[in-house]
Design a protein around this motif. Structure first.
Motif, PDB file in Angstrom:
ATOM      1  N   ALA A   1      32.342  32.260  56.282  1.00  0.00           N
ATOM      2  CA  ALA A   1      33.743  32.366  55.860  1.00  0.00           C
ATOM      3  C   ALA A   1      34.625  31.416  56.659  1.00  0.00           C
ATOM      4  N   LEU A   2      34.372  31.314  57.971  1.00  0.00           N
ATOM      5  CA  LEU A   2      35.147  30.401  58.805  1.00  0.00           C
ATOM      6  C   LEU A   2      34.895  28.944  58.413  1.00  0.00           C
ATOM      7  N   MET A   3      33.638  28.624  58.080  1.00  0.00           N
ATOM      8  CA  MET A   3      33.290  27.260  57.656  1.00  0.00           C
ATOM      9  C   MET A   3      33.987  26.861  56.363  1.00  0.00           C
ATOM     10  N   LEU A   4      34.037  27.797  55.430  1.00  0.00           N
ATOM     11  CA  LEU A   4      34.536  27.483  54.085  1.00  0.00           C
ATOM     12  C   LEU A   4      36.041  27.657  53.941  1.00  0.00           C
ATOM     13  N   ALA A   5      36.699  28.232  54.941  1.00  0.00           N
ATOM     14  CA  ALA A   5      38.129  28.534  54.814  1.00  0.00           C
ATOM     15  C   ALA A   5      38.951  27.277  54.535  1.00  0.00           C
ATOM     16  N   GLY A   6      38.746  26.212  55.315  1.00  0.00           N
ATOM     17  CA  GLY A   6      39.513  24.986  55.127  1.00  0.00           C
ATOM     18  C   GLY A   6      39.263  24.322  53.779  1.00  0.00           C
ATOM     19  N   PRO A   7      37.982  24.038  53.426  1.00  0.00           N
ATOM     20  CA  PRO A   7      37.712  23.438  52.115  1.00  0.00           C
ATOM     21  C   PRO A   7      38.205  24.294  50.946  1.00  0.00           C
ATOM     22  N   ALA A   8      38.092  25.622  51.084  1.00  0.00           N
ATOM     23  CA  ALA A   8      38.552  26.495  49.999  1.00  0.00           C
ATOM     24  C   ALA A   8      40.065  26.411  49.823  1.00  0.00           C
ATOM     25  N   ALA A   9      40.795  26.315  50.936  1.00  0.00           N
ATOM     26  CA  ALA A   9      42.258  26.197  50.849  1.00  0.00           C
ATOM     27  C   ALA A   9      42.661  24.905  50.150  1.00  0.00           C
ATOM     28  N   LEU A  10      41.938  23.813  50.436  1.00  0.00           N
ATOM     29  CA  LEU A  10      42.244  22.524  49.803  1.00  0.00           C
ATOM     30  C   LEU A  10      41.908  22.519  48.313  1.00  0.00           C
ATOM     31  N   LEU A  11      40.861  23.271  47.941  1.00  0.00           N
ATOM     32  CA  LEU A  11      40.383  23.261  46.560  1.00  0.00           C
ATOM     33  C   LEU A  11      40.815  24.488  45.771  1.00  0.00           C
ATOM     34  N   TRP A  12      41.726  25.274  46.330  1.00  0.00           N
ATOM     35  CA  TRP A  12      42.146  26.516  45.657  1.00  0.00           C
ATOM     36  C   TRP A  12      42.769  26.175  44.299  1.00  0.00           C
ATOM     37  N   PRO A  13      42.454  26.924  43.249  1.00  0.00           N
ATOM     38  CA  PRO A  13      42.959  26.591  41.906  1.00  0.00           C
ATOM     39  C   PRO A  13      44.482  26.673  41.817  1.00  0.00           C
ATOM     40  N   ALA A  14      45.054  25.766  41.036  1.00  0.00           N
ATOM     41  CA  ALA A  14      46.511  25.728  40.874  1.00  0.00           C
ATOM     42  C   ALA A  14      47.021  26.952  40.122  1.00  0.00           C
ATOM     43  N   GLU A  15      46.233  27.427  39.163  1.00  0.00           N
ATOM     44  CA  GLU A  15      46.611  28.614  38.398  1.00  0.00           C
ATOM     45  C   GLU A  15      45.883  29.838  38.932  1.00  0.00           C
ATOM     46  N   MET A  16      46.589  30.966  38.934  1.00  0.00           N
ATOM     47  CA  MET A  16      45.979  32.203  39.413  1.00  0.00           C
ATOM     48  C   MET A  16      44.812  32.599  38.507  1.00  0.00           C
ATOM     49  N   PRO A  17      43.606  32.819  39.060  1.00  0.00           N
ATOM     50  CA  PRO A  17      42.475  33.257  38.240  1.00  0.00           C
ATOM     51  C   PRO A  17      42.757  34.602  37.573  1.00  0.00           C
ATOM     52  N   SER A  18      42.062  34.845  36.482  1.00  0.00           N
ATOM     53  CA  SER A  18      42.267  36.065  35.704  1.00  0.00           C
ATOM     54  C   SER A  18      41.693  37.278  36.430  1.00  0.00           C
ATOM     55  N   ALA A  19      42.032  38.451  35.904  1.00  0.00           N
ATOM     56  CA  ALA A  19      41.507  39.692  36.480  1.00  0.00           C
ATOM     57  C   ALA A  19      39.985  39.733  36.378  1.00  0.00           C
ATOM     58  N   ARG A  20      39.434  39.192  35.285  1.00  0.00           N
ATOM     59  CA  ARG A  20      37.978  39.161  35.134  1.00  0.00           C
ATOM     60  C   ARG A  20      37.335  38.320  36.226  1.00  0.00           C
ATOM     61  N   ALA A  21      37.935  37.175  36.526  1.00  0.00           N
ATOM     62  CA  ALA A  21      37.387  36.308  37.568  1.00  0.00           C
ATOM     63  C   ALA A  21      37.475  36.972  38.942  1.00  0.00           C
ATOM     64  N   TRP A  22      38.600  37.626  39.222  1.00  0.00           N
ATOM     65  CA  TRP A  22      38.737  38.354  40.487  1.00  0.00           C
ATOM     66  C   TRP A  22      37.724  39.494  40.581  1.00  0.00           C
ATOM     67  N   GLY A  23      37.521  40.182  39.461  1.00  0.00           N
ATOM     68  CA  GLY A  23      36.531  41.264  39.451  1.00  0.00           C
ATOM     69  C   GLY A  23      35.134  40.750  39.759  1.00  0.00           C
ATOM     70  N   GLY A  24      34.783  39.589  39.168  1.00  0.00           N
ATOM     71  CA  GLY A  24      33.479  38.999  39.454  1.00  0.00           C
ATOM     72  C   GLY A  24      33.339  38.608  40.913  1.00  0.00           C
ATOM     73  N   ALA A  25      34.402  38.057  41.503  1.00  0.00           N
ATOM     74  CA  ALA A  25      34.360  37.662  42.909  1.00  0.00           C
ATOM     75  C   ALA A  25      34.194  38.872  43.829  1.00  0.00           C
ATOM     76  N   LEU A  26      34.905  39.949  43.506  1.00  0.00           N
ATOM     77  CA  LEU A  26      34.783  41.165  44.317  1.00  0.00           C
ATOM     78  C   LEU A  26      33.382  41.766  44.225  1.00  0.00           C
ATOM     79  N   MET A  27      32.804  41.760  43.023  1.00  0.00           N
ATOM     80  CA  MET A  27      31.455  42.294  42.864  1.00  0.00           C
ATOM     81  C   MET A  27      30.437  41.421  43.597  1.00  0.00           C
ATOM     82  N   LEU A  28      30.647  40.107  43.566  1.00  0.00           N
ATOM     83  CA  LEU A  28      29.774  39.215  44.323  1.00  0.00           C
ATOM     84  C   LEU A  28      29.799  39.553  45.806  1.00  0.00           C
ATOM     85  N   ALA A  29      30.990  39.791  46.337  1.00  0.00           N
ATOM     86  CA  ALA A  29      31.147  40.033  47.763  1.00  0.00           C
ATOM     87  C   ALA A  29      30.638  41.405  48.184  1.00  0.00           C
TER      88      ALA A  29
END
Length: 294
Positions: free
Chosen positions: A191-219
């Motif tokens: 998480a510490l390694m990816l924090a910087g690159p993720a901040a630079l590449l964060w999507p301009a539009e807010m992801p949908s609830a479905r995408a957030w749900g998938g990310a939470l289930m992954l984690a």
């Protein structure tokens, strides 16, 4: 070691969870992007695992083993999670999971090259079979033209190789560290390694609830809970039996992809999967030549 019904049930549960990870990546990678999705996965997983490690008074292990844990975090979490998320943009969950099943093949090859573990003729045959299955699967799909899936296939194989290196490195450098500390440290440092690159590449539009749900289930499901199940099985039934989960994951991934995404499972995929799994079984000696007189 004879498996009890409870062990088999837990093994199948782990395979079902890890098979679902390819579904959740397909649901989320397009909106988040591969690197932000991988970063979210390890960050949320580490937040879930840290209190459990603290409760077991294991936080000191994160500091005393920081250097090897950083290596494992890179090879076992940050890099492969991002690569599989990238692959999810263009190939099916079933195909990604079949290529993931080559992890023990890479592990055996790395153990031979790095740790000087011997390769019997049967294991060499397994390696040749397994990689020929990969070639068979990729032969018609490995197009590197714009929109082709060649880079996605290479990403999956590189992720599987990364897992194979991480497994051998963990055995060599972290064998005395508690499994929970290894799991937590790998997620936290990733998480510490990816924090910087993720901040630079964060999507301009807010992801949908479905995408957030998938990310939470992954984690929470596919990382935090799955690691607990995996290392508990390792301690209870041994690594040889636990590695059988590799053979069950593609079946579940194909099933979830068919049920929820309408993905097809072709005859070519079935044949390639069978070749890869047979080669893997030989390479890791789950199938052995019978000993005369026994």
């Amino acid at each position: 070691m004879k498996l009890k019904p409870a062990d088999l049930l837990e093994l199948c549960s782990l395979a079902a969870i890890w098979g679902a990870s390819f579904l959740f990546m397909r649901l989320s990678a397009q909106e988040f992007g591969p690197v932000p999705l991988a970063a979210l996965r390890v960050a949320i997983a580490s937040l879930a695992l840290l209190p459990l490690l603290a409760w077991r008074q294991g936080l000191t292990e994160l500091r005393s083993n920081a250097r090897p844990l950083v290596v494992v975090a890179l090879l076992n979490s940050a890099l492969p999670f991002a690569l599989f998320s990238y692959a999810a943009l263009s190939i099916t969950a079933g195909l990604s999971s079949i290529l993931n099943a080559t992890t023990p093949l890479w592990g055996a090859l790395v153990a031979w090259a790095w740790l000087r573990h011997g390769l019997t003729p049967l294991r060499v045959l397994g390696l040749m079979l397994g990689f020929s299955g990969v070639v068979f699967l990729a032969w018609e799909q490995a197009s590197f033209k714009p929109g082709g899936s060649g880079l996605a296939l290479l990403a999956c194989l590189l992720a599987a190789l990364s897992y194979g290196i991480a497994a051998n490195y963990t055995k060599k450098r972290l064998s005395g560290v508690s499994p929970l500390a290894v799991a937590t440290g790998s997620q936290l440092y990733a998480a510490l390694m990816l924090a910087g690159p993720a901040a630079l590449l964060w999507p301009a539009e807010m992801p949908s609830a479905r995408a957030w749900g998938g990310a939470l289930m992954l984690a929470l499901l596919c990382s935090a809970l799955a690691y607990i199940l995996y290392f508990r099985l390792m301690s209870r039934i041994g690594p040889t039996n636990t590695i059988a989960v590799t053979f069950l994951i593609p079946g579940f991934a194909v099933l979830w992809g068919w049920l929820f995404l309408g993905e097809a499972f072709t005859l070519r995929m079935a044949i390639g999967c069978a070749i890869v799994l047979l080669g893997t079984a030989l390479a890791v000696e789950l199938i052995r030549r019978p000993i005369k007189g026994r």
